[in-house]
Scaffold this motif. Structure first.
Motif, short mmCIF file in Angstrom:
data_model
loop_
_atom_site.label_atom_id
_atom_site.label_comp_id
_atom_site.label_asym_id
_atom_site.label_seq_id
_atom_site.Cartn_x
_atom_site.Cartn_y
_atom_site.Cartn_z
N LYS A 260 0.84 -1.20 0.00
CA LYS A 260 0.00 0.00 0.00
C LYS A 260 0.88 1.25 0.00
CE LYS A 260 -4.00 2.22 0.46
NZ LYS A 260 -3.61 3.60 0.77
N GLY A 261 2.01 1.18 0.68
CA GLY A 261 2.94 2.30 0.69
C GLY A 261 3.53 2.56 -0.68
N LEU A 262 3.78 1.49 -1.43
CA LEU A 262 4.30 1.64 -2.79
C LEU A 262 3.27 2.36 -3.66
CD1 LEU A 262 5.90 -1.87 -3.41
CD2 LEU A 262 7.12 0.27 -3.00
N VAL A 263 2.01 1.93 -3.54
CA VAL A 263 0.95 2.54 -4.33
C VAL A 263 0.80 4.01 -3.97
CG1 VAL A 263 -1.52 2.52 -4.82
CG2 VAL A 263 -0.27 0.36 -4.66
N PRO B 17 9.13 -15.21 -5.59
CA PRO B 17 8.68 -13.81 -5.61
C PRO B 17 7.65 -13.51 -4.54
CG PRO B 17 8.77 -14.69 -7.84
CD PRO B 17 8.97 -15.85 -6.92
N ALA B 18 7.65 -12.27 -4.08
CA ALA B 18 6.69 -11.84 -3.06
C ALA B 18 5.32 -11.61 -3.68
CB ALA B 18 7.20 -10.57 -2.39
N ASN B 19 4.31 -11.56 -2.82
CA ASN B 19 2.93 -11.34 -3.26
C ASN B 19 2.49 -9.91 -3.01
OD1 ASN B 19 2.28 -14.03 -4.15
ND2 ASN B 19 2.33 -14.64 -2.00
N TRP B 20 1.59 -9.42 -3.86
CA TRP B 20 1.09 -8.06 -3.80
C TRP B 20 -0.02 -8.00 -2.76
CZ3 TRP B 20 3.47 -4.03 -5.86
CH2 TRP B 20 2.80 -2.79 -5.95
N ARG B 21 0.37 -8.01 -1.46
CA ARG B 21 -0.62 -8.17 -0.40
C ARG B 21 -0.06 -7.71 0.94
NH1 ARG B 21 -1.81 -14.28 1.02
NH2 ARG B 21 0.11 -14.01 2.19
N ASP B 22 -0.87 -6.96 1.69
CA ASP B 22 -0.58 -6.59 3.07
C ASP B 22 -1.56 -7.31 3.98
OD1 ASP B 22 1.41 -4.81 2.23
OD2 ASP B 22 0.05 -3.09 2.21
N THR B 23 -1.17 -7.49 5.24
CA THR B 23 -1.99 -8.28 6.16
C THR B 23 -1.92 -7.73 7.58
OG1 THR B 23 -1.56 -10.30 4.87
CG2 THR B 23 -2.34 -10.59 7.12
N PHE C 256 -8.43 -0.15 8.54
CA PHE C 256 -7.08 -0.30 9.08
C PHE C 256 -6.04 -0.11 7.98
CE2 PHE C 256 -3.22 -2.69 9.71
CZ PHE C 256 -2.80 -2.24 10.95
N HIS C 257 -6.21 -0.81 6.88
CA HIS C 257 -5.19 -0.80 5.82
C HIS C 257 -5.09 0.54 5.11
CE1 HIS C 257 -3.78 -4.93 5.94
NE2 HIS C 257 -5.02 -5.35 6.07
N GLU C 258 -6.15 1.33 5.16
CA GLU C 258 -6.13 2.61 4.45
C GLU C 258 -5.83 3.79 5.38
OE1 GLU C 258 -9.71 2.78 2.10
OE2 GLU C 258 -8.95 1.26 0.70
N GLN C 259 -5.36 3.48 6.59
CA GLN C 259 -4.89 4.53 7.49
C GLN C 259 -3.57 5.11 6.98
OE1 GLN C 259 -5.58 3.56 12.02
NE2 GLN C 259 -4.88 1.71 10.98
N PRO C 260 -3.17 6.28 7.50
CA PRO C 260 -1.85 6.82 7.18
C PRO C 260 -0.75 5.83 7.57
CG PRO C 260 -3.21 8.50 8.23
CD PRO C 260 -3.97 7.21 8.32
N GLN C 261 0.32 5.78 6.79
CA GLN C 261 1.40 4.82 7.02
C GLN C 261 2.00 4.95 8.41
OE1 GLN C 261 1.93 2.40 5.05
NE2 GLN C 261 0.73 3.11 3.30
N GLU C 262 2.14 6.15 8.91
CA GLU C 262 2.77 6.35 10.21
C GLU C 262 1.95 5.71 11.33
OE1 GLU C 262 5.80 7.49 10.72
OE2 GLU C 262 5.90 7.58 8.53
N LEU D 17 -6.83 -15.30 12.61
CA LEU D 17 -7.60 -14.44 11.72
C LEU D 17 -6.64 -13.53 10.97
CD1 LEU D 17 -10.58 -13.50 11.02
CD2 LEU D 17 -10.13 -11.62 12.60
N VAL D 18 -6.70 -13.55 9.65
CA VAL D 18 -5.84 -12.67 8.86
C VAL D 18 -6.71 -11.83 7.94
CG1 VAL D 18 -3.82 -14.18 8.96
CG2 VAL D 18 -5.43 -14.44 7.08
N CYS D 19 -6.45 -10.53 7.95
CA CYS D 19 -7.21 -9.59 7.13
C CYS D 19 -6.29 -9.10 6.03
CB CYS D 19 -7.69 -8.43 7.98
SG CYS D 19 -8.66 -8.93 9.44
N HIS D 20 -6.49 -9.63 4.83
CA HIS D 20 -5.63 -9.31 3.69
C HIS D 20 -6.15 -8.08 2.94
CE1 HIS D 20 -3.42 -12.94 4.28
NE2 HIS D 20 -4.35 -13.75 3.85
N TYR D 21 -5.20 -7.34 2.39
CA TYR D 21 -5.53 -6.18 1.58
C TYR D 21 -4.65 -6.20 0.33
CZ TYR D 21 -6.46 -1.23 0.46
OH TYR D 21 -6.84 -0.06 -0.15
N TYR D 22 -5.29 -6.20 -0.83
CA TYR D 22 -4.59 -6.26 -2.12
C TYR D 22 -4.80 -4.93 -2.85
CZ TYR D 22 -5.21 -11.30 -1.13
OH TYR D 22 -5.24 -12.55 -0.54
N PRO D 23 -3.87 -3.99 -2.74
CA PRO D 23 -4.07 -2.68 -3.38
C PRO D 23 -4.11 -2.80 -4.90
CG PRO D 23 -2.29 -2.61 -1.76
CD PRO D 23 -2.61 -4.05 -1.99
N ILE D 24 -4.67 -1.79 -5.54
CA ILE D 24 -4.61 -1.72 -6.99
C ILE D 24 -3.15 -1.79 -7.42
CG2 ILE D 24 -5.03 -0.22 -8.99
CD1 ILE D 24 -7.44 0.89 -7.51
#
Length: 378
Positions: A37-40, A163-169, A128-134, A232-239
């Protein structure tokens, strides 16, 4: 095009160099604690090399696939609770048996979990995932021993050579259903607390139905204490700016006994069936259930733990909530093997093993595209 090296010695040196470089890149990326998400958010138009998968892995399903194939959708209405119809219950059990034997995946509807609870869980994870990075950085950790609630990008990022996956958790590690809600991020605390109450109930219902589908009494799996601890894992796959080059989740099977998944309406989940990728289409209010490796092990291949993956696109950020069920913490070293009631004179396919050993093997290799079960075959 890669240079062709003539000598074996130089080839080995190049392989070591490539592994080292990937390791260094992954470490540097991890230290940013901002995830994909930070990359995006930084405005990247090219994804880092560590996320680029070989074409045959990252490509979409072949146009020659049979799109008539559909993951079973099982309606639980009329088969649960007091006053249930014995005939309706038998129909549901039969559908679950067929799905578990042939697909390893099925969706359930009319399962008793309020749609509002499901929607709020997805919304809470997205918040949670769309909060500010800090803000999120405070939760970033790979310490599975001291941090029972942690945010990260790719749990196997620093050990997996693939290779890594395009996903935060963000992950919540429960022990026999116990985890103080005060440890949850405030932004999704109520959503997680309410959702887990229903998942514990749902696991007991499914445990009974799966026991009956195996031809055993309804409390059999419960008595084995094989579905007592949840993760419980909450995955987030950004555009993704280059979705054709990467994957949201690599092809894999789950190491759990059972997984209950909630997905949003974006899509991207696919399962292998008849040697081809089949979409698991989002259905509002439905829960996706899939058999894990440990269930396949104790059922001696009667129920299938099937490979699945997540592809990413440009259509929107995808969110999903996966609840994995494992043996109770008291049974971390209890050996599980093929159930004698299911052998019918056939020898066990897998050796007895405990969940601690299984998970140690799983974590040592990460999501590398290869199944874990063959390692435990007799």
């Amino acid at each position: 095009m890669e240079m062709i090296i003539s000598t074996a010695e130089n080839s080995v040196s190049e392989d070591i160099s490539m592994i080292y470089n990937k390791t260094e890149e992954a470490k540097a990326f991890d230290e940013t604690k901002t995830g994909v998400k930070g990359l995006v958010d930084s405005g990247v138009t090219k994804i880092p090399k560590i996320f680029i998968h070989p074409p045959q892995q990252s490509s979409s399903p072949s146009d020659t696939g049979d799109y008539r194939l559909q993951v079973p959708v099982i309606d639980l209405e009329g088969g649960l609770g007091l006053g249930l119809s014995r005939e309706r219950r038998a129909e549901i059990v039969n559908e679950i048996r067929n799905a578990s034997e042939t697909w390893g995946f099925f969706q359930v509807v009319n399962h008793g979990v309020p749609v509002g609870v499901l929607d709020e869980m997805l919304a809470g994870a997205k918040r949670f995932h769309e909060q500010p990075q800090e803000v999120k950085k405070e939760w970033y950790s790979r310490d599975t021993t001291k941090r029972r609630v942690r945010y990260f990008c790719n749990g196997d990022l620093l050990v997996n050579k693939a290779p890594a996956n395009w996903r935060d958790t963000i992950a919540f590690d429960f022990q026999d259903g116990d985890l103080d809600p005060q440890l949850y991020p405030h932004i999704c605390r109520d959503a997680v607390s309410e959702y887990m109450k229903h998942m514990i109930k749902m696991s007991k219902i499914l445990s009974q139905l799966l026991s009956e589908a195996l031809g055993l009494h309804s409390e059999y799996l419960s008595e084995l204490e094989c579905m007592e601890t949840e993760s419980l894992v909450c995955h987030y796959y950004p555009i993704c700016p280059e979705p054709e080059l990467t994957l949201g989740t690599t092809k894999h099977t789950d190491p759990s006994f059972l997984t209950i998944l909630l997905q949003d309406n974006v899509g991207g989940l696919q399962v292998v069936h008849q040697n081809q990728w089949v979409d698991v289409p989002p259905q509002h209010g439905a829960l996706v259930v899939n058999i894990g490796d440990f269930m396949q092990l104790i059922t001696n291949d009667k129920f299938k733990s099937v490979e699945h993956r997540v592809i990413v696109g440009k259509g929107g950020a995808r969110g999903s909530i996966a609840c994995f069920f494992y043996p109770s913490s008291a049974n971390n070293f209890k050996p599980y093997g093929a159930l004698k009631e299911l052998l019918s004179g056939n020898p066990p396919i897998y050796r007895d093993t405990h969940i601690t050993e299984y998970m140690a093997f799983f974590r040592s290799k990460g999501l590398d595209g290869h199944s874990n079960l063959p390692h435990f075959k007799i």
